[in-house]
Design a protein around this motif. Structure first.
Motif, PDB file in Angstrom:
ATOM      1  N   ASP A  45      60.148  12.203  59.205  1.00  0.00           N
ATOM      2  CA  ASP A  45      60.493  11.643  60.505  1.00  0.00           C
ATOM      3  C   ASP A  45      59.682  10.396  60.832  1.00  0.00           C
ATOM      4  O   ASP A  45      59.727   9.894  61.949  1.00  0.00           O
ATOM      5  CB  ASP A  45      60.362  12.689  61.614  1.00  0.00           C
ATOM      6  CG  ASP A  45      58.953  13.244  61.758  1.00  0.00           C
ATOM      7  OD1 ASP A  45      58.034  12.779  61.053  1.00  0.00           O
ATOM      8  OD2 ASP A  45      58.777  14.150  62.588  1.00  0.00           O
ATOM      9  N   PRO A  76      68.636   7.486  60.765  1.00  0.00           N
ATOM     10  CA  PRO A  76      68.708   8.173  62.070  1.00  0.00           C
ATOM     11  C   PRO A  76      67.667   7.638  63.053  1.00  0.00           C
ATOM     12  O   PRO A  76      66.548   7.287  62.659  1.00  0.00           O
ATOM     13  CB  PRO A  76      68.417   9.632  61.721  1.00  0.00           C
ATOM     14  CG  PRO A  76      68.646   9.753  60.259  1.00  0.00           C
ATOM     15  CD  PRO A  76      68.384   8.415  59.659  1.00  0.00           C
ATOM     16  N   THR A  77      68.027   7.600  64.313  1.00  0.00           N
ATOM     17  CA  THR A  77      67.093   7.142  65.341  1.00  0.00           C
ATOM     18  C   THR A  77      65.941   8.111  65.531  1.00  0.00           C
ATOM     19  O   THR A  77      64.946   7.761  66.167  1.00  0.00           O
ATOM     20  CB  THR A  77      67.818   6.932  66.681  1.00  0.00           C
ATOM     21  OG1 THR A  77      68.467   8.163  67.046  1.00  0.00           O
ATOM     22  CG2 THR A  77      68.843   5.816  66.580  1.00  0.00           C
ATOM     23  N   SER A  78      66.034   9.306  64.992  1.00  0.00           N
ATOM     24  CA  SER A  78      64.944  10.273  65.083  1.00  0.00           C
ATOM     25  C   SER A  78      63.766   9.914  64.178  1.00  0.00           C
ATOM     26  O   SER A  78      62.692  10.493  64.298  1.00  0.00           O
ATOM     27  CB  SER A  78      65.443  11.677  64.726  1.00  0.00           C
ATOM     28  OG  SER A  78      65.962  11.678  63.404  1.00  0.00           O
ATOM     29  N   THR A 122      60.897   7.438  63.152  1.00  0.00           N
ATOM     30  CA  THR A 122      60.083   6.347  63.682  1.00  0.00           C
ATOM     31  C   THR A 122      59.626   5.470  62.524  1.00  0.00           C
ATOM     32  O   THR A 122      59.164   5.980  61.506  1.00  0.00           O
ATOM     33  CB  THR A 122      58.852   6.904  64.430  1.00  0.00           C
ATOM     34  OG1 THR A 122      59.295   7.843  65.419  1.00  0.00           O
ATOM     35  CG2 THR A 122      58.070   5.799  65.098  1.00  0.00           C
TER      36      THR A 122
END
Length: 166
Positions: free
Chosen positions: A108, A130-132, A134
């Protein structure tokens, strides 16, 4: 000269992915990530992960990363380059990072090690992941980044690595 990236260092527990651009000549010769003795990657990991790496084999260094849930790979699968400088990279082809992140869904956080890794990430992957996840763009550990001291790298990278660990 045609340069080809290595397989990723990863296991199912990894949560952080550190991305370089393409291994340099010494790394390609040794078949080890960050093999050049003046690259500060392993010195940085030694400090941040609080584990002495000088006497470790390459296999032990890889295990240190995996124990700390850190995966390692490159943004580029292959390229043309004479020497080791990122600025000399031509005819680059990206790794399949999107599929990699789908397979390793516990990751992530992505850390791009230096400007070329960041530029390739932005060019090939930024809009597809994915925007999840970082993403951080951190200063290069390369000896070509002479303006950044090891202490400066520890400060910049430590804020991010310690955020994840803590």
């Amino acid at each position: 000269m045609l340069c080809k990236s290595f397989l990723p260092i990863v296991n199912k527990n990894c949560q952080i992915l550190i991305l370089g651009s393409m291994p340099g000549v010494k790394s390609l010769t040794e078949q080890e990530y960050y093999a050049h003795p003046k690259n500060r990657f392993w010195s940085l990991m030694q400090i941040l992960l609080q584990n002495k790496v000088e006497d470790m084999t390459y296999s032990e260094k890889k295990q240190l990363l995996l124990r700390n849930k850190i995966a390692l790979w490159d943004t580029l699968a292959n390229c043309e380059r004479e020497g080791s400088l990122d600025s000399d990279i031509l005819a680059e082809q990206p790794n399949d990072l999107v599929s990699f992140l789908q397979k390793h869904h516990h990751i992530d956080m992505v850390i791009c090690n230096g400007g070329k890794a960041a530029a390739a990430f932005k060019k090939y992957f930024a809009k597809q992941i994915p925007t999840s996840i970082t993403v951080y763009y951190l200063p290069s550990t390369s000896p070509a980044n002479a303006r950044m001291s090891l202490d400066g790298l520890v400060e910049a990278w430590g804020r991010i690595i310690n955020k994840k660990k803590g």
